[in-house]
Design an enzyme around this catalytic site. Structure first.
Site, PDB file in Angstrom:
ATOM      1  N   GLU A 175       3.268  -3.028  -3.938  1.00 55.63           N
ATOM      2  CA  GLU A 175       2.301  -2.948  -2.833  1.00 55.63           C
ATOM      3  C   GLU A 175       2.164  -4.267  -2.073  1.00 55.63           C
ATOM      4  OE1 GLU A 175      -1.787  -2.198  -3.922  1.00 55.63           O
ATOM      5  OE2 GLU A 175      -2.378  -1.799  -1.872  1.00 55.63           O
ATOM      6  N   LYS A 217       3.950   1.139  -1.984  1.00 51.24           N
ATOM      7  CA  LYS A 217       2.595   1.390  -1.485  1.00 51.24           C
ATOM      8  C   LYS A 217       2.375   0.453  -0.310  1.00 51.24           C
ATOM      9  CE  LYS A 217      -2.269   1.649  -2.737  1.00 51.24           C
ATOM     10  NZ  LYS A 217      -3.192   2.213  -3.720  1.00 51.24           N
TER      11      LYS A 217
END
Ligand code: 13P
Length: 335
Positions: A175, A217
């Protein structure tokens, strides 16, 4: 298919998404402040239990990301919270980065910590039933920011993390969040997202990470929270997915979006427009924290008497996100 790819595919199942409930203690307390909820481990446990035991959510959630404190807590009747999820077919995962530290000599920029002993921590997390993990890095947009050095430092850490997680047969969620703060334009945001993702995928390749077992992500391309630029949901979806199509390798298992400070309704409508613009090479879904939880916290407000109605609000929110993932969400007419 490897075990890791199979887990990734389960997390990316059609019509489902991942609940991010992995707020650190300080972030969870900050969210509680809005409703004067006391900062206690018991209140955090009650709240996470409320989420994980809400009726029917397993139809719309493939996984849930936990914070370490939650992963060690138990439900009222004694079942560990990760097991409560697993028993419902919701795959438990855990946030493993350990907060951000300033990057020396680069004012305003940060790098995430936590690689030391990560392998040992993962052994324990696997015993606790965790099948995937998340690591968040942040990239700020501002005057002269982000620097290439900050992007590279964070991409390097993300790639090292992903390699270690896969060596333990777990799926890494990678992420790199490009922050919403600032007065930048949609185009600025898209350019920074592109630089960031290109660097992250260079580093993942350099460290020989198996992309079939990686979930990205990411933030969406959005004008900064202080910008007055007026963009509609379709523009955000188009600009975001143009970047994804330019930067991401076909082998990647899939993409999940964070909500990053958008209103819950915007986050859902953006996902809807992203789905409508598809299909894509990869499965695309949500991994929201605030966009799923804000309406729940508002109803619960720390009062046990509100538990059932807060669970109803949570179910309603995950249903909307699930519909949007399939391009079937209609604002106002949705249940
Ligand atoms: P938000 O959806 O609130 O941005 O949180 C997602 C997340 O997991 C941030 O790390």
């Amino acid at each position: 298919m490897s075990d890791i790819s199979a887990t990734a595919q389960s997390l990316l199942a059609e019509g489902k998404g991942i609940l991010a409930a992995d707020e650190s203690t300080s972030t969870a307390n900050k969210r509680f402040d809005d409703y004067d909820i006391e900062h206690t481990p018991e209140n955090r446990r009650q709240y996470r239990q409320l989420l994980f035991t809400a009726p029917e959510i397993e139809q719309y959630l493939s996984g849930a990301i936990l914070y370490e404190e939650t992963a060690r807590q138990v439900a009222d009747e004694g079942t560990p919270l990760p097991e409560v999820l697993a028993d419902r077919g919701i795959i438990p995962g855990i946030k493993v980065d350990r907060s951000l530290k300033p990057l020396p000599n680069f004012p305003g920029e940060h790098v995430s910590q936590g690689l030391d002993n990560l392998d040992e921590r993962l052994d324990e997390y696997a015993e606790m039933g965790m099948r995937f993990s998340k690591w968040r890095s942040v990239i700020a947009i501002g005057d002269g920011l982000p620097t290439d050095e900050c992007i590279t430092a964070n991409a390097h850490v993300l790639a090292r993390y992903a390699g270690i997680v896969q060596s333990k047969h777990m799926v890494p969620i990678v992420e790199p969040e490009v922050l919403l703060d600032g007065d930048h334009s949609l185009e600025d945001s898209a350019r920074v997202l592109e630089r960031t993702l290109n660097t992250v995928f260079q580093q993942l390749a350099m460290y020989r990470v198996d992309l079939g077992g990686v979930i990205l992500k990411t933030s969406m391309a959005l004008p900064g929270s202080g910008s007055s630029e007026d963009v509609d949901h379709t523009q955000v979806a188009g600009t975001t997915m143009d970047v994804m199509e330019k930067c991401l390798p076909a082998e990647l298992a899939g993409i999940v979006f964070l909500s990053g400070g958008q209103t819950p309704e915007d986050a859902i409508q953006h996902l809807q427009e992203i789905a409508v613009r598809g299909p894509y090479t990869w499965p695309v879904t949500f991994s929201y924290a605030r966009a799923l939880q804000e309406p729940v916290l508002k109803v619960w407000a720390g009062d046990p008497e509100n538990m059932i109605s807060a669970q109803d609000a949570f179910l309603e929110q995950v249903k909307k996100a699930s519909a949007a993932q399939m391009g079937a969400y209609a604002a106002n007419s949705a249940e």
